[in-house]
Write a protein that holds these residues in place. Sequence first.
Motif, mmCIF file in Angstrom:
data_model
loop_
_atom_site.group_PDB
_atom_site.id
_atom_site.type_symbol
_atom_site.label_atom_id
_atom_site.label_comp_id
_atom_site.label_asym_id
_atom_site.label_seq_id
_atom_site.Cartn_x
_atom_site.Cartn_y
_atom_site.Cartn_z
ATOM 1 N N ILE A 195 -0.176 -24.065 6.166
ATOM 2 C CA ILE A 195 -0.048 -24.606 7.613
ATOM 3 C C ILE A 195 1.594 -25.220 7.604
ATOM 4 N N LEU A 196 1.488 -25.271 6.755
ATOM 5 C CA LEU A 196 2.912 -26.148 7.674
ATOM 6 C C LEU A 196 4.602 -25.110 6.664
ATOM 7 N N GLU A 197 3.929 -24.508 5.895
ATOM 8 C CA GLU A 197 4.481 -23.570 4.989
ATOM 9 C C GLU A 197 4.381 -22.165 5.526
ATOM 10 N N ASN A 198 4.115 -21.742 6.676
ATOM 11 C CA ASN A 198 3.281 -20.729 7.263
ATOM 12 C C ASN A 198 2.310 -19.464 6.022
ATOM 13 N N LYS A 199 1.801 -20.081 5.558
ATOM 14 C CA LYS A 199 1.243 -18.367 4.760
ATOM 15 C C LYS A 199 -0.171 -18.943 4.551
ATOM 16 N N PRO A 200 -0.563 -17.686 5.359
ATOM 17 C CA PRO A 200 -1.971 -17.340 5.742
ATOM 18 C C PRO A 200 -2.528 -16.452 4.538
ATOM 19 N N VAL A 201 -3.013 -16.977 3.856
ATOM 20 C CA VAL A 201 -2.983 -16.263 2.437
ATOM 21 C C VAL A 201 -4.518 -15.648 2.570
ATOM 22 N N ASN A 202 -5.255 -15.680 3.268
ATOM 23 C CA ASN A 202 -7.097 -14.532 3.333
ATOM 24 C C ASN A 202 -6.455 -13.696 4.372
ATOM 25 N N LEU A 203 -5.388 -13.642 5.200
ATOM 26 C CA LEU A 203 -5.190 -13.080 6.686
ATOM 27 C C LEU A 203 -6.232 -11.556 6.134
ATOM 28 N N ASP A 204 -5.377 -10.996 4.806
ATOM 29 C CA ASP A 204 -4.833 -9.645 4.025
ATOM 30 C C ASP A 204 -6.384 -9.177 3.994
ATOM 31 N N LYS A 205 -7.199 -10.227 3.911
ATOM 32 C CA LYS A 205 -8.964 -9.292 3.446
ATOM 33 C C LYS A 205 -9.255 -9.071 4.539
ATOM 34 N N ILE A 206 -9.394 -9.997 6.510
ATOM 35 C CA ILE A 206 -9.661 -8.757 7.473
ATOM 36 C C ILE A 206 -10.204 -7.554 6.689
ATOM 37 N N GLN A 207 -10.736 -6.854 7.309
ATOM 38 C CA GLN A 207 -11.112 -5.438 7.271
ATOM 39 C C GLN A 207 -10.243 -4.928 8.674
ATOM 40 N N SER A 208 -10.566 -5.439 10.201
ATOM 41 C CA SER A 208 -10.143 -4.674 10.831
ATOM 42 C C SER A 208 -9.239 -4.800 11.079
ATOM 43 N N LYS A 209 -7.752 -3.169 11.313
ATOM 44 C CA LYS A 209 -6.539 -3.517 12.239
ATOM 45 C C LYS A 209 -6.320 -5.059 12.866
ATOM 46 N N CYS A 210 -7.081 -3.961 13.704
ATOM 47 C CA CYS A 210 -6.598 -4.501 15.689
ATOM 48 C C CYS A 210 -7.360 -5.999 15.388
ATOM 49 N N ALA A 211 -8.221 -6.754 15.032
ATOM 50 C CA ALA A 211 -8.528 -8.137 14.956
ATOM 51 C C ALA A 211 -7.808 -8.822 13.744
ATOM 52 N N ARG A 212 -6.861 -8.099 12.498
ATOM 53 C CA ARG A 212 -6.256 -8.928 11.359
ATOM 54 C C ARG A 212 -5.033 -9.250 13.008
ATOM 55 N N GLU A 213 -5.009 -7.693 12.917
ATOM 56 C CA GLU A 213 -2.815 -7.796 13.998
ATOM 57 C C GLU A 213 -3.069 -8.787 15.172
ATOM 58 N N LEU A 214 -4.521 -9.270 15.683
ATOM 59 C CA LEU A 214 -4.709 -9.875 16.747
ATOM 60 C C LEU A 214 -4.631 -11.642 16.404
ATOM 61 N N ILE A 215 -5.253 -11.607 15.248
ATOM 62 C CA ILE A 215 -5.456 -13.252 14.430
ATOM 63 C C ILE A 215 -4.035 -13.550 13.704
ATOM 64 N N LEU A 216 -3.219 -12.654 13.398
ATOM 65 C CA LEU A 216 -1.687 -12.743 12.693
ATOM 66 C C LEU A 216 -0.966 -13.317 13.796
ATOM 67 N N ARG A 217 -1.006 -12.891 15.534
ATOM 68 C CA ARG A 217 -0.106 -12.919 16.406
ATOM 69 C C ARG A 217 -0.433 -14.600 17.166
ATOM 70 N N MET A 218 -1.551 -15.260 16.712
ATOM 71 C CA MET A 218 -2.155 -16.920 16.987
ATOM 72 C C MET A 218 -1.669 -18.197 16.837
#
Length: 341
Positions: free
Chosen positions: A236-259
Motif C-alpha cells: 500500500i505504501l509503495e502503491n503496488k496493487p499486485v492482484n488487481l490485474d486478476k479482475i476479469q471485468s475490464k470496466c471494474a478493474r479500471e474503476l478500482i484502479l482509480r480508487m
Amino acid sequence: MSDEVRNLDLDNKLGEGRYGIVCKGMWREKPVAVKRIQLIHIASNTQGEETLQGLDHLNVIKLFHAESDANFRYYYLELCNASLEKLFLKEGHKNKYRGPMPPSLTALYQLAVGLEYIHKMGLVHRDLKPENVLIWQDPRKGNVLLKWADFGLCKPVNERGSYSMSGVRGTFDWLAPEILNLFFNEELSQSESETTSTVKRGTIQSDVFSEGLVFGYFLLDGRHPFGLRHQIHTHILENKPVNLDKIQSKCARELILRMPRENIADRITSTEVAEFLKQMKSHETQLFALCSRDTYPSLEEVTHFLQEGMDFNCTIEEGMSPLHYLANKKRNGQNNLLEIL
C-alpha cells in the motif's frame, strides 16, 4: 433496562470484537442484532449516536435504538444474514455464507451509493472493510442487499470533507496510505521521545481508498488487492496493487484502479464511483437485452461491448450470463453464434 435487553440471547452470538459482542435480540417485537459494549469504551456524549439514528438508506445498516444499563451500552441494529468475509470462507466451514448474492456490478453499485449517502450526510466512516459489509436478504421477496455497518469510528466532516484526527483509527489492512503514514510517523516520534501532540486533518477520500480495497476483495474472491497479509502494508505504501490485474471485468478493474490511488487528489470521489457504476449497470442491461433478442447480434454490436470493457461472463440473479442467453435460445435469421463466441 428495557425488556429487550433482558431478553437478549447471549448464547446466540453473531460476532465478537475487541470491545464487545453482537447477539440476537428483540426490539418492539422485531428480531434485531444487539451490539453490547462496555461503558468504559463509549464516548461520554451521544451526538454521534443521534446522527447515526438519522441515517436512512437501503445500503446503510439501520440503528433503531440505543440504551445503557449499569455496565454496558446496547445498540439495536438491523439484523442481517452474514458479513461479506463469510462468503469467502472455505467450503465446509460452519460459518460460511452459502445464501444468494446480487450480481457483481449490482453489489458494487449498492455499496457505492451507500458510501455516497454517508458522505453526503456529512460523515466519514473510517473503518471500511469486508467485516463491515453486511448481507441482508428480504425474507418475503428474496432480494439481497449489501449494507455498510459498524459506525463506531464515524466522525462528522466539514463542508470540504475534512475532519480533525489526533490518532490513527481503523483496521490496518484496509487503511489508506496517508493514514498508515500518520501511524508510522507517530511511532517514530514516540521512539524519538517527542512529546508534542499535533492535530492533523483527515478527509473522506480515505474512505474511497478503503472502498476500492473492498471492491477488489469482492471481485478477487476474498483476496486482498495488495497481496498476502505480510505484504499488504508495504505494498500500500509503495502503491503496488499486485492482484488487481486478476479482475476479469475490464470496466471494474479500471474503476478500482482509480480508487486506491496514492495521491488523495488523484482519487475519484464516492459520488463519481456511484455514477461510474450506474453507467456500467446501464451498459450491462443493454448487453443482456442484445443477447436475449429474437435475432443474433452482429459482430459489430458484440465488438462494441467488448471495447467498452463489458464482461460477457457477468450474471444476473438467476445465474445466467449473456453467453447463456446466446446459446440457449433458437434465433431467427443467420446463425452466427460460433463467430460471436
